[in-house]
Design a protein around this motif. Structure first.
Motif, PDB file in Angstrom:
ATOM      1  N   ILE A  85       2.113  12.216   0.563  1.00 60.17           N
ATOM      2  CA  ILE A  85       1.540  13.097   1.591  1.00 60.17           C
ATOM      3  C   ILE A  85       0.755  14.221   0.929  1.00 60.17           C
ATOM      4  O   ILE A  85      -0.354  14.554   1.350  1.00 60.17           O
ATOM      5  CB  ILE A  85       2.640  13.637   2.536  1.00 60.17           C
ATOM      6  N   GLU A  86       1.319  14.819  -0.146  1.00 56.41           N
ATOM      7  CA  GLU A  86       0.616  15.868  -0.884  1.00 56.41           C
ATOM      8  C   GLU A  86      -0.727  15.368  -1.425  1.00 56.41           C
ATOM      9  O   GLU A  86      -1.727  16.073  -1.390  1.00 56.41           O
ATOM     10  CB  GLU A  86       1.458  16.366  -2.059  1.00 56.41           C
ATOM     11  N   ASN A  87      -0.728  14.125  -1.936  1.00 57.80           N
ATOM     12  CA  ASN A  87      -1.933  13.545  -2.536  1.00 57.80           C
ATOM     13  C   ASN A  87      -2.846  12.883  -1.515  1.00 57.80           C
ATOM     14  O   ASN A  87      -3.945  12.439  -1.871  1.00 57.80           O
ATOM     15  CB  ASN A  87      -1.558  12.517  -3.605  1.00 57.80           C
ATOM     16  N   GLY A  88      -2.370  12.750  -0.263  1.00 63.03           N
ATOM     17  CA  GLY A  88      -3.167  12.075   0.765  1.00 63.03           C
ATOM     18  C   GLY A  88      -3.296  10.582   0.518  1.00 63.03           C
ATOM     19  O   GLY A  88      -4.334   9.982   0.788  1.00 63.03           O
ATOM     20  N   THR A  89      -2.221   9.956  -0.005  1.00 58.30           N
ATOM     21  CA  THR A  89      -2.253   8.533  -0.355  1.00 58.30           C
ATOM     22  C   THR A  89      -1.074   7.788   0.256  1.00 58.30           C
ATOM     23  O   THR A  89      -0.132   8.392   0.775  1.00 58.30           O
ATOM     24  CB  THR A  89      -2.218   8.341  -1.887  1.00 58.30           C
ATOM     25  N   VAL A  90      -1.132   6.468   0.145  1.00 59.59           N
ATOM     26  CA  VAL A  90      -0.051   5.587   0.580  1.00 59.59           C
ATOM     27  C   VAL A  90      -0.067   4.358  -0.329  1.00 59.59           C
ATOM     28  O   VAL A  90      -1.137   3.921  -0.758  1.00 59.59           O
ATOM     29  CB  VAL A  90      -0.198   5.192   2.071  1.00 59.59           C
ATOM     30  N   GLU A  91       1.118   3.828  -0.642  1.00 57.54           N
ATOM     31  CA  GLU A  91       1.199   2.608  -1.442  1.00 57.54           C
ATOM     32  C   GLU A  91       1.095   1.405  -0.504  1.00 57.54           C
ATOM     33  O   GLU A  91       1.847   1.299   0.464  1.00 57.54           O
ATOM     34  CB  GLU A  91       2.518   2.549  -2.208  1.00 57.54           C
ATOM     35  N   VAL A  92       0.174   0.510  -0.814  1.00 60.14           N
ATOM     36  CA  VAL A  92      -0.049  -0.692  -0.013  1.00 60.14           C
ATOM     37  C   VAL A  92       0.327  -1.898  -0.872  1.00 60.14           C
ATOM     38  O   VAL A  92      -0.164  -2.051  -1.987  1.00 60.14           O
ATOM     39  CB  VAL A  92      -1.525  -0.796   0.427  1.00 60.14           C
ATOM     40  N   MET A  93       1.197  -2.757  -0.338  1.00 59.87           N
ATOM     41  CA  MET A  93       1.637  -3.940  -1.070  1.00 59.87           C
ATOM     42  C   MET A  93       1.273  -5.184  -0.293  1.00 59.87           C
ATOM     43  O   MET A  93       1.608  -5.299   0.878  1.00 59.87           O
ATOM     44  CB  MET A  93       3.149  -3.873  -1.292  1.00 59.87           C
ATOM     45  N   ARG A  94       0.563  -6.116  -0.947  1.00 63.11           N
ATOM     46  CA  ARG A  94       0.195  -7.407  -0.353  1.00 63.11           C
ATOM     47  C   ARG A  94       1.253  -8.427  -0.728  1.00 63.11           C
ATOM     48  O   ARG A  94       1.573  -8.595  -1.896  1.00 63.11           O
ATOM     49  CB  ARG A  94      -1.130  -7.905  -0.939  1.00 63.11           C
ATOM     50  N   ARG A  95       1.757  -9.147   0.247  1.00 63.89           N
ATOM     51  CA  ARG A  95       2.785 -10.139  -0.024  1.00 63.89           C
ATOM     52  C   ARG A  95       2.205 -11.381  -0.694  1.00 63.89           C
ATOM     53  O   ARG A  95       2.859 -12.015  -1.506  1.00 63.89           O
ATOM     54  CB  ARG A  95       3.497 -10.546   1.265  1.00 63.89           C
ATOM     55  N   ASP A  96       0.973 -11.754  -0.361  1.00 68.19           N
ATOM     56  CA  ASP A  96       0.411 -13.002  -0.893  1.00 68.19           C
ATOM     57  C   ASP A  96       0.138 -12.939  -2.393  1.00 68.19           C
ATOM     58  O   ASP A  96       0.325 -13.919  -3.100  1.00 68.19           O
ATOM     59  CB  ASP A  96      -0.857 -13.400  -0.133  1.00 68.19           C
ATOM     60  N   THR A  97      -0.281 -11.786  -2.913  1.00 77.96           N
ATOM     61  CA  THR A  97      -0.569 -11.662  -4.344  1.00 77.96           C
ATOM     62  C   THR A  97       0.420 -10.754  -5.059  1.00 77.96           C
ATOM     63  O   THR A  97       0.369 -10.631  -6.279  1.00 77.96           O
ATOM     64  CB  THR A  97      -1.986 -11.081  -4.561  1.00 77.96           C
ATOM     65  N   LEU A  98       1.283 -10.096  -4.299  1.00 72.49           N
ATOM     66  CA  LEU A  98       2.282  -9.147  -4.815  1.00 72.49           C
ATOM     67  C   LEU A  98       1.631  -7.952  -5.508  1.00 72.49           C
ATOM     68  O   LEU A  98       2.256  -7.295  -6.336  1.00 72.49           O
ATOM     69  CB  LEU A  98       3.282  -9.840  -5.743  1.00 72.49           C
ATOM     70  N   GLU A  99       0.370  -7.668  -5.173  1.00 70.17           N
ATOM     71  CA  GLU A  99      -0.340  -6.524  -5.734  1.00 70.17           C
ATOM     72  C   GLU A  99       0.039  -5.247  -4.980  1.00 70.17           C
ATOM     73  O   GLU A  99       0.120  -5.260  -3.760  1.00 70.17           O
ATOM     74  CB  GLU A  99      -1.854  -6.708  -5.611  1.00 70.17           C
ATOM     75  N   LYS A 100       0.206  -4.183  -5.748  1.00 70.57           N
ATOM     76  CA  LYS A 100       0.429  -2.864  -5.153  1.00 70.57           C
ATOM     77  C   LYS A 100      -0.782  -2.010  -5.503  1.00 70.57           C
ATOM     78  O   LYS A 100      -1.239  -2.021  -6.643  1.00 70.57           O
ATOM     79  CB  LYS A 100       1.680  -2.206  -5.731  1.00 70.57           C
ATOM     80  N   GLN A 101      -1.281  -1.281  -4.498  1.00 70.84           N
ATOM     81  CA  GLN A 101      -2.400  -0.386  -4.720  1.00 70.84           C
ATOM     82  C   GLN A 101      -2.122   0.930  -4.011  1.00 70.84           C
ATOM     83  O   GLN A 101      -1.467   0.949  -2.974  1.00 70.84           O
ATOM     84  CB  GLN A 101      -3.697  -0.969  -4.151  1.00 70.84           C
ATOM     85  N   VAL A 102      -2.616   2.001  -4.575  1.00 72.54           N
ATOM     86  CA  VAL A 102      -2.518   3.297  -3.920  1.00 72.54           C
ATOM     87  C   VAL A 102      -3.846   3.521  -3.206  1.00 72.54           C
ATOM     88  O   VAL A 102      -4.902   3.469  -3.822  1.00 72.54           O
ATOM     89  CB  VAL A 102      -2.225   4.418  -4.941  1.00 72.54           C
ATOM     90  N   GLU A 103      -3.756   3.705  -1.896  1.00 72.30           N
ATOM     91  CA  GLU A 103      -4.948   3.867  -1.057  1.00 72.30           C
ATOM     92  C   GLU A 103      -4.930   5.252  -0.414  1.00 72.30           C
ATOM     93  O   GLU A 103      -3.858   5.821  -0.182  1.00 72.30           O
ATOM     94  CB  GLU A 103      -4.944   2.815   0.061  1.00 72.30           C
ATOM     95  N   PRO A 104      -6.095   5.779  -0.074  1.00 73.83           N
ATOM     96  CA  PRO A 104      -6.122   7.052   0.653  1.00 73.83           C
ATOM     97  C   PRO A 104      -5.572   6.883   2.068  1.00 73.83           C
ATOM     98  O   PRO A 104      -5.768   5.834   2.694  1.00 73.83           O
ATOM     99  CB  PRO A 104      -7.601   7.434   0.695  1.00 73.83           C
TER     100      PRO A 104
END
Length: 186
Positions: free
Chosen positions: A64-83
């Motif tokens: 919340i401080e950084n204005g981000t959220v962690e997004v995880m895709r189940r199909d590739t198991l990739e995690k990304q930090v998105e705004p």
């Protein structure tokens, strides 16, 4: 899934997440905000992965401080930090991308596992390898039963589209309107 240490952090996260949940629902996306306090985030992650949830969002006080959220895709198991800004539209686009990716993977697999044969001897060898076999069939129940008894393969479908070239039945030599798809039941 909120990541928090105390009820104050949970309340702050919930306040941030509520509009996101509403935006996602407005786009027609099924959403579950799991703020249950009786299970830890790791348990929730594993639980939703087992249930087949295609996209998981995790947000904590630092996010919340950084204005981000962690997004995880189940199909590739990739995690990304998105705004956080525009996350609903990003999730919608991601779901469409996942659908396309899964469909293309399944289509490629089906094409790789489908082979054409012209003779019954060739059919008997190829069916042992598994997958789908395109072969001519004379349209009779007797021939289908013979193939099933000798090879354990049955007709999976008569394609509505594709090659409609007539030929001769691989077993009887009688005329065949088109190839059908055979496979074994596992």
């Amino acid at each position: 899934i909120p990541i928090y240490k105390n009820s104050e952090q949970l309340a702050e996260i919930s306040k941030t997440v509520e509009p996101i949940v509403e935006q996602l629902r407005a786009l027609g996306i099924s959403v579950k905000y799991d703020d249950a306090e009786n299970r830890r985030p790791g348990f929730k992650f594993a639980d939703y992965e087992l249930k087949g949830v295609p996209v998981r969002l995790a947000i904590g006080a630092r996010d919340i401080e950084n204005g981000t959220v962690e997004v995880m895709r189940r199909d590739t198991l990739e995690k990304q930090v998105e705004p956080l800004e525009g996350i609903a539209a990003r999730v919608q686009a991601l779901l469409e991308e996942i659908q396309t990716s899964i469909y293309q993977k399944a289509l490629k697999h089906r094409e790789e596992m489908t082979r054409e044969v012209d003779t019954y001897e060739e059919f008997k060898k190829e069916i042992e390898k598994g997958g789908f076999i395109l072969a001519h069939w004379d349209g009779t129940v007797e021939t289908e039963e013979k193939i099933k008894a000798e090879t354990k393969a049955t007709i999976r479908c008569i394609p509505l589209e594709g090659d409609k070239t007539p030929g001769v039945c691989m077993v009887t030599g009688k005329p065949s309107a088109q190839r059908v798809i055979f496979a074994r039941n596992y």
